[in-house]
Enzyme design. Structure first.
Site, short mmCIF file in Angstrom:
data_model
loop_
_atom_site.label_atom_id
_atom_site.label_comp_id
_atom_site.label_asym_id
_atom_site.label_seq_id
_atom_site.Cartn_x
_atom_site.Cartn_y
_atom_site.Cartn_z
N MET A 21 39.18 28.81 -26.34
CA MET A 21 39.25 28.49 -27.56
C MET A 21 40.29 29.49 -28.25
O MET A 21 39.94 30.56 -28.22
CB MET A 21 37.79 28.22 -28.14
CG MET A 21 37.88 27.95 -29.48
SD MET A 21 36.20 27.84 -30.31
CE MET A 21 36.60 27.28 -31.89
N ALA A 78 35.33 26.49 -36.75
CA ALA A 78 34.09 25.96 -36.81
C ALA A 78 34.21 24.34 -36.88
O ALA A 78 33.55 23.44 -36.29
CB ALA A 78 33.26 26.40 -38.10
N GLU A 113 31.40 29.47 -21.57
CA GLU A 113 31.52 30.42 -20.57
C GLU A 113 31.93 31.73 -20.92
O GLU A 113 32.88 31.89 -21.72
CB GLU A 113 32.81 29.91 -19.65
CG GLU A 113 33.31 30.74 -18.22
CD GLU A 113 34.23 30.27 -17.82
OE1 GLU A 113 34.97 30.80 -16.84
OE2 GLU A 113 34.74 29.10 -17.77
#
Length: 403
Positions: A225, A238, A260
């Site tokens: 991300m 968010a 992860e």
């Protein structure tokens, strides 16, 4: 002889929408301002020095939407192996190992690519649209989240360029195997208008791997991300995480959504997103929260929001903190004991191990082991863990109040 040159990569994002060409991302200079570990990945050392150059600059340009790339290396002088008996570090080949082929090296070629940005369109269907007010622009800016497929024309090449940003900003980053069909890709784009033309800029992205869970379920696990620096602190992370979570909630074969090896920042982000989702569930009402953690909470969080038991417990503690008057000694004590009841688990395990040792070890061996287990220290560590946890929870509660 030419000495070693400090190498760092400065990241500057040009966001001038009044410019003639779509704005672009510019990396130039050296690398130590990003991370020493990045240098380790590129140069196999943590010296912050590329040997054999003066005035070294590494220039990497990315167009805002398609991420078309220009790469070149500039320096004022370089050591001559023939005359000085030493060899300069091969900076260019190290960078080439990270960025995909197909980049240009000339300014004119790159300007031509920028002119084609008007033809760039995001990949895959839109799954969420939202706006963020920009003080700089004085207006609401529109953002779109797309779910892309590797079969989308041009997406594989785009993703190869996009994932290079992981190497500049995430210390433990590595590239994924895109040929594995179990990967899902989510992209965030800024949508803006210039001279009557709609343009798009890459904001960030997320990759999710779908693990098989016996006998017939799937567990999506967030793997990567990233929100690019000029967009950080605006709530895009968010928005992306909540959108992805809601995307999987609608699928009956999804067991739960996990991550992860999450970083501390990701855990805080997940706390906020999951607490925001759970606060509307009946079993997480203030009255229910004050009655304690229940199986009803576990079941409802899993069935309605695909949240596992561990995360549901943490969200319960956050929302109960919000519902508790911590200025009341009795209520504060009840909350502290409730949280510590969970935190004390590892310490109780040590106590059970100690009981086993009393039965199995001779007095001398038992004394040696007992000296390693300081109960006072354990109590101090438990209190420290509690205070750190509550501090994190308070930040989440404050953010919920602002949402």
């Amino acid at each position: 002889m030419v000495s070693g040159t400090s190498v760092s990569i400065y990241l500057e994002f040009l966001k001038d929408k009044s410019a003639d060409l779509p704005y672009l991302y510019l990396l130039w200079g050296s690398i130590h301002c990003i991370s020493l570990s990045v240098i380790g990945k590129i140069f196999s050392s943590y010296s912050e020095v590329a040997f054999g150059y003066k005035g070294l600059q590494i220039l990497l340009y990315y167009s805002a939407g398609s991420l078309s790339t220009m790469f070149r290396v500039h320096y004022t002088s370089k050591v001559d192996e023939k005359f000085e008996g030493v060899q300069a570090d091969d900076v260019e080949s190290k960078i080439r190992e990270i960025i995909p082929p197909g980049f240009c090296q000339g300014t004119d070629d790159f300007v031509s690519l920028l002119e084609k940005e008007v033809n760039f369109k995001p990949f895959g269907p839109i799954i969420h649209t939202y706006t963020v007010y920009s003080e700089e622009a004085g207006e609401e800016i529109t953002y779109q989240i797309h779910k892309a497929e590797l079969t989308c024309p041009g997406f594989r090449e785009y993703h190869e360029r996009l994932q290079t940003f992981l190497m500049w900003f995430i210390e433990t980053a590595s590239y994924i195997d895109v040929d594995d069909e179990r990967w899902d890709y989510f992209l965030v784009f800024e949508k803006y208008n210039k001279d009557g033309t709609t343009l798009f800029a890459t904001v960030g992205y997320m990759t999710v791997y779908n693990y098989y869970v016996y006998p017939d379920k799937t567990r999506p696990r967030v793997s990567q991300m990233l929100v690019l620096p000029p967009y950080q602190g605006e709530g895009h992370g968010a928005q992306m995480l909540e959108t992805v979570h809601r995307y999987y909630v609608s699928s009956p074969n999804i067991l739960d959504v996990t991550a992860e090896d999450p970083s501390e920042n990701f855990v805080r982000l997940r706390d906020f997103v999951l607490a925001k989702l759970c606060q509307n569930l009946p079993c997480f009402s203030p009255e229910k929260l004050l009655e304690g953690f229940s199986q009803e909470m576990v079941t409802e969080a899993q069935q309605k929001l695909k949240i596992n038991k561990q995360h549901a417990r943490r969200i319960y503690e956050i929302l109960r903190l919000r519902a508790t008057d911590m200025s009341d000694p009795e209520k504060s004590r009840a909350y502290r004991l409730e949280v510590k009841k969970r935190l004390v688990g590892p310490y109780k395990k040590n106590q059970r191990e100690m009981a086993k040792m009393r039965r199995c070890l001779n007095p001398e061996e038992l004394t040696n082991q007992m000296n390693q287990i300081d109960l006072k220290t354990q109590h101090e560590q438990l209190e420290e863990s509690y205070q750190e946890l509550v501090s994190d929870y308070r930040r989440t509660v404050e953010r919920l109040a602002q949402a």
